[in-house]
Design a protein around this motif. Structure first.
Motif, PDB file in Angstrom:
ATOM      1  N   SER A  14      39.977  61.776  49.251  1.00 16.72           N
ATOM      2  CA  SER A  14      39.165  62.131  50.120  1.00 16.72           C
ATOM      3  C   SER A  14      38.334  61.111  50.694  1.00 16.72           C
ATOM      4  N   LEU A  15      38.518  60.847  51.978  1.00 14.45           N
ATOM      5  CA  LEU A  15      37.800  59.447  52.443  1.00 14.45           C
ATOM      6  C   LEU A  15      36.283  60.010  52.964  1.00 14.45           C
ATOM      7  N   ALA A  16      36.004  61.173  52.764  1.00 13.24           N
ATOM      8  CA  ALA A  16      34.954  61.841  53.743  1.00 13.24           C
ATOM      9  C   ALA A  16      33.628  61.338  52.940  1.00 13.24           C
ATOM     10  N   VAL A  17      33.538  60.447  51.939  1.00 14.60           N
ATOM     11  CA  VAL A  17      32.231  59.904  51.489  1.00 14.60           C
ATOM     12  C   VAL A  17      31.908  58.631  52.078  1.00 14.60           C
ATOM     13  N   GLY A  18      32.863  58.169  53.031  1.00 16.66           N
ATOM     14  CA  GLY A  18      32.681  56.857  53.839  1.00 16.66           C
ATOM     15  C   GLY A  18      33.292  55.771  53.063  1.00 16.66           C
ATOM     16  N   PRO A  19      33.175  54.445  53.811  1.00 18.54           N
ATOM     17  CA  PRO A  19      33.727  53.199  53.385  1.00 18.54           C
ATOM     18  C   PRO A  19      33.125  52.569  52.242  1.00 18.54           C
ATOM     19  N   GLU A  20      31.765  52.551  52.050  1.00 18.83           N
ATOM     20  CA  GLU A  20      31.281  51.830  50.826  1.00 18.83           C
ATOM     21  C   GLU A  20      31.575  52.686  49.522  1.00 18.83           C
ATOM     22  N   LEU A  21      31.504  53.763  49.421  1.00 12.89           N
ATOM     23  CA  LEU A  21      31.924  54.836  48.373  1.00 12.89           C
ATOM     24  C   LEU A  21      33.360  54.531  48.092  1.00 12.89           C
ATOM     25  N   THR A  22      34.140  54.571  49.065  1.00 15.93           N
ATOM     26  CA  THR A  22      35.715  54.484  49.137  1.00 15.93           C
ATOM     27  C   THR A  22      35.955  53.243  48.252  1.00 15.93           C
ATOM     28  N   ALA A  23      35.374  52.083  48.875  1.00 11.78           N
ATOM     29  CA  ALA A  23      35.621  50.820  48.402  1.00 11.78           C
ATOM     30  C   ALA A  23      35.092  50.718  46.764  1.00 11.78           C
ATOM     31  N   GLU A  24      33.924  51.336  46.443  1.00 10.97           N
ATOM     32  CA  GLU A  24      33.838  51.262  45.022  1.00 10.97           C
ATOM     33  C   GLU A  24      34.601  52.112  44.075  1.00 10.97           C
ATOM     34  N   ALA A  25      35.190  53.170  44.741  1.00  8.02           N
ATOM     35  CA  ALA A  25      35.980  54.054  43.852  1.00  8.02           C
ATOM     36  C   ALA A  25      37.492  53.105  43.692  1.00  8.02           C
ATOM     37  N   LEU A  26      37.751  52.533  44.732  1.00 12.83           N
ATOM     38  CA  LEU A  26      39.194  51.839  44.525  1.00 12.83           C
ATOM     39  C   LEU A  26      38.946  50.292  43.682  1.00 12.83           C
ATOM     40  N   ARG A  27      37.654  50.094  43.802  1.00 14.44           N
ATOM     41  CA  ARG A  27      37.654  48.904  42.915  1.00 14.44           C
ATOM     42  C   ARG A  27      37.799  49.271  41.380  1.00 14.44           C
ATOM     43  N   ARG A  28      36.842  50.529  41.161  1.00 10.92           N
ATOM     44  CA  ARG A  28      36.849  51.102  39.655  1.00 10.92           C
ATOM     45  C   ARG A  28      38.361  51.369  39.261  1.00 10.92           C
ATOM     46  N   THR A  29      39.206  51.916  40.192  1.00 16.13           N
ATOM     47  CA  THR A  29      40.433  52.425  40.018  1.00 16.13           C
ATOM     48  C   THR A  29      41.255  51.290  39.740  1.00 16.13           C
ATOM     49  N   GLY A  30      41.184  50.147  40.391  1.00 16.51           N
ATOM     50  CA  GLY A  30      42.013  48.938  40.279  1.00 16.51           C
ATOM     51  C   GLY A  30      41.795  48.175  38.956  1.00 16.51           C
ATOM     52  N   GLU A  31      40.521  48.191  38.606  1.00 18.59           N
ATOM     53  CA  GLU A  31      40.346  47.610  37.102  1.00 18.59           C
ATOM     54  C   GLU A  31      40.564  48.459  35.852  1.00 18.59           C
ATOM     55  N   TRP A  32      40.706  49.927  36.062  1.00 19.30           N
ATOM     56  CA  TRP A  32      41.080  50.659  35.172  1.00 19.30           C
ATOM     57  C   TRP A  32      42.700  50.554  35.112  1.00 19.30           C
ATOM     58  N   LEU A  33      43.253  50.530  36.178  1.00 18.63           N
ATOM     59  CA  LEU A  33      44.694  50.332  36.115  1.00 18.63           C
ATOM     60  C   LEU A  33      45.394  49.063  35.616  1.00 18.63           C
ATOM     61  N   THR A  34      44.309  47.893  35.797  1.00 19.44           N
ATOM     62  CA  THR A  34      44.838  46.682  35.099  1.00 19.44           C
ATOM     63  C   THR A  34      44.481  46.778  33.763  1.00 19.44           C
ATOM     64  N   ALA A  35      43.455  47.550  33.119  1.00 22.04           N
ATOM     65  CA  ALA A  35      43.111  47.587  31.942  1.00 22.04           C
ATOM     66  C   ALA A  35      44.351  48.540  30.957  1.00 22.04           C
ATOM     67  N   ARG A  36      44.861  49.438  31.783  1.00 21.96           N
ATOM     68  CA  ARG A  36      45.612  50.326  31.058  1.00 21.96           C
ATOM     69  C   ARG A  36      46.757  49.573  30.168  1.00 21.96           C
TER      70      ARG A  36
END
Length: 390
Positions: free
Chosen positions: A368-390
């Motif tokens: 859900s992108l209802a939180v807007g671009p800033e929080l979406t960007a932060e969520a995607l940043r965390r997700t990318g780091e998490w995927l890299t570390a798996r």
């Protein structure tokens, strides 16, 4: 003691995730939630001011008529003149307790227990769950990238050949995919339903939120036999106000009125009073600004998905991205386990596809992108780091 079999419907998994997010935040965890379809903007200022004034002035907030305040029904009729260029008699507008109340009233008015009602899979889970709790036979039709995740008349022909359908539920923009029906597609669906004596229920609650700037196609632009459901929750950001509406065909109007008076008496009157201010230009300015934010967040999600090798549904409207995350799943892992690990380890909440597709949802998630671009960007940043570390 006996318990009801028809009441044994699955919980809406999104709300279970929301509860877990609340627990983690209460424990001091920083969580970014992309799981619930709730605009972060909240209700427009004019609506909030009207509610405050109503409470301070002591204006009567007792029961309204079962189908809602006449002034609000007329305001919604005016909304259809401005947005769609169609004339809607205000007497055929029913104010409901959110779109959920509209679906319950509409399904009860249009269908009998045992009737077959078709809908798309993946789709909003409450459609099937409400229909099932009313003893209806839910006919789920698989949709995919091949058909832009929308039903076609060919699919409906195939379902009709198995056994006659009594009803059809369509959504445009759709949840979870965000795909939309254009004017030609909606006309074909409405025409097919008329030809086969099938009652159409058109979910239009995300109208006004689109990547193309289009409002969305109203079923009543092509015929007046459909039940059209909408809401103040999404475009107006009034989720907790529990206020929706339904355009009701003439032959169902008395039934919906009677059902409403028995099941709810009326929709929340303070919310109705405040919603009279929902159609001003200042309100639309806020909504358009929010839409720009959804567009920015959608681009961020699409770019991230491309880097991960995820396949997306064509997100034309609403504020969702529906992604096939097969390339990011570990052996033996499904979307629910993946989302649980992402939440607990990275502090990012997404919704597993199982909530929307009980057959093929093990490899998909909804963002859900209802939180807007800033929080979406932060969520995607965390997700990318998490995927890299798996």
């Amino acid at each position: 003691m006996k318990t009801s079999r028809r009441g044994q419907v699955p919980a809406f998994e999104v709300m279970e995730i929301v509860e877990r997010v609340g627990q983690l935040r209460a424990d001091g965890r920083d969580v970014v939630s992309l799981c619930v379809g709730e605009p972060s903007t909240g209700a427009p200022a004019a609506v909030r001011a009207a509610m405050s004034e109503a409470m301070i002035s002591g204006v009567s907030t007792g029961y309204s008529a079962a189908l809602g305040m006449p002034e609000l029904r007329e305001a919604i009729a005016g909304h259809y003149r401005r947005w769609y260029g169609i004339e809607v008699p205000s007497r055929q507008v029913a104010i409901t307790t959110g779109s959920s109340g509209a679906f319950l009233l509409g399904f009860l008015a249009a269908f009998d227990a045992g009737d077959r009602v078709a809908l798309a899979r993946p789709g909003y889970p409450a459609y099937a769950n409400i229909l099932g709790s009313l003893g209806l036979d839910v006919v789920e039709i698989d949709v995919s990238h091949t058909d832009d995740f929308q039903l076609t008349t060919a699919m409906l022909d195939a379902a009709q050949q198995e056994a006659p359908l009594a009803g059809l539920v369509v959504a445009s923009p759709a949840n979870p995919t965000g795909t939309m029906l254009d004017a030609g597609q909606m006309a074909q669906i409405v025409g097919w339903c008329t030809e086969h004596d099938v009652r159409l229920v058109s979910d239009e609650i995300y109208h006004g939120i689109s990547a193309t700037g289009e409002v969305g196609e109203c079923a009543w632009s092509h015929g007046r036999d459909a039940l059209v459901v909408s809401s103040f929750s999404k475009y107006w950001g009034m989720t907790g106000w529990r206020l929706g509406w339904m355009l009701v065909p003439e032959d169902l109007l008395a039934t919906v009125d009677a059902l409403s008076s028995n099941l709810a008496l009326c929709a929340p009157v303070p919310a109705q009073i405040a919603a009279l201010q929902a159609f001003g230009e200042d309100v639309h300015t806020q909504a358009r600004a929010a839409n720009v934010g959804y567009d920015q967040a959608r681009v961020l999600a699409q770019e991230f998905a491309a880097r991960q090798g995820w396949r997306l549904a064509p997100a034309d409207g609403a504020f969702y991205v529906y992604a096939d995350i097969s390339t990011s799943l570990q052996p033996g892992e499904d979307s629910r386990a993946w989302c649980t690990s992402l939440l607990e380890q990275a502090g990012v909440a997404m919704t597993p596809g199982w909530d929307f597709d009980k057959v093929n949802g093990g490899t998909t998630v909804r963002l859900s992108l209802a939180v807007g671009p800033e929080l979406t960007a932060e969520a995607l940043r965390r997700t990318g780091e998490w995927l890299t570390a798996r």
